[in-house]
Every structure is written in structure tokens, then in C-alpha cells.
Design a protein around this motif. Sequence first.
Motif, short mmCIF file in Angstrom:
data_model
loop_
_atom_site.label_atom_id
_atom_site.label_comp_id
_atom_site.label_asym_id
_atom_site.label_seq_id
_atom_site.Cartn_x
_atom_site.Cartn_y
_atom_site.Cartn_z
N CYS A 40 -63.51 -5.90 -56.03
CA CYS A 40 -62.62 -5.29 -57.02
C CYS A 40 -62.26 -6.31 -58.10
O CYS A 40 -61.88 -7.45 -57.78
CB CYS A 40 -61.35 -4.76 -56.33
N TRP A 84 -59.72 -6.53 -59.93
CA TRP A 84 -58.30 -6.86 -60.10
C TRP A 84 -57.83 -7.97 -59.17
O TRP A 84 -57.27 -8.96 -59.60
CB TRP A 84 -57.44 -5.60 -59.91
N HIS A 85 -57.99 -7.84 -57.86
CA HIS A 85 -57.50 -8.87 -56.94
C HIS A 85 -58.57 -9.33 -55.96
O HIS A 85 -58.26 -9.92 -54.94
CB HIS A 85 -56.27 -8.37 -56.16
FE1 FES Z 1 -58.40 -3.77 -56.05
FE2 FES Z 1 -56.11 -5.04 -55.92
S1 FES Z 1 -56.53 -3.23 -56.96
S2 FES Z 1 -57.99 -5.64 -55.11
#
Ligand code: FES
Length: 157
Positions: free
Chosen positions: A80, A82-83
Motif C-alpha cells: 500500500c 500510504w503506510h
Molecule cells: Fe494502506 Fe495504511 S492505508 S497501509
Amino acid sequence: MNLDGSAQDPEKREYSSVCVGREDYIKKSERMTAVVHDREVVIFYHKGEYHAMDIRCYHSGGPLHLGDIEDFDGRPCIVCPWHKYKITLATGEGLYQSINPKDPSAKPKWCSKGVKQRIHTVTVDNGNIYVTLSSEPFKCDSDFYATGDFKVIKSSS
Ligand code: FES
């Protein structure tokens, strides 16, 4: 209530397969997005295999179609953007590395949190790609971002 008078059990909903595009297109692009029965999904073509899953990451709704694919513990995963959570393409499991606090020098081990991202079925017929939504009745974490108030695509009905 259905037209035939039977009550519909949302836990046992069966979805028809939906054509989302052409095989030659996804083989070139290696990924595509689609809306299937008002659910946003991403379809990957990776190392000769197709995988489909909910497009929003189970952790916090990140856009999985923008992530990189990498192998962890020999398992291809979408990372992902994002994080950096790792999700196996084949099963939707969340992977994490664990260390043994009693032996911090030991190599960290890859472990599974279980299925976190809902996986859907991809079939190919006559050069067309079809996606059939999962009707597995278990509660999957990614359902939170694929349904209800957090759903990006609003129902047309
Ligand atoms: Fe995907 Fe946080 S939204 S790792």
C-alpha cells in the motif's frame, strides 16, 4: 423481499460476473480498476496470473492500485502506498514481520494477520476479463472502505 416473494439474505448474496475489459489491455498495463456491482476493485496481472481485490486498503483506505508489487517470504504482495502494509495478491492476507523479544538477534519472521483484504474471482473468456465479487459471508476488514459511508462510488440506484 425479492420479486419471487423470498426474503433476501444479505449474507448469502450471489453476484453475477461482470466484464471489466480485454485481456490484451491488462496484459500490457498489468493492472486496471473497475466498478463491479457498485464495488471498486483493482485487477492485477502479475507473473501470468490474475488477481482482483477491493481497491481500498483495509488499514485506512489507501489506493492499492497505486502500490508496487513485491515478493515477501516468496509471496507476491501489493504494498500500500500510504503506510506500506503488505497484502498477498492470492489470498488478501496482511503480512507483518515479527521478532522474538527474547532473542532480538534472531532474524525477523514473516507472519500472517489472516485475510484482511477481500479477494474477488477473475475469469477469462474469449479474451474478455470477468470479475465475480466474493460472496464469502465472513466480515473482511476491507469491507469497511468498500461499503457504507466510506464507499467512493455511490450506488446508482
Ligand atoms: Fe494502506 Fe495504511 S492505508 S497501509
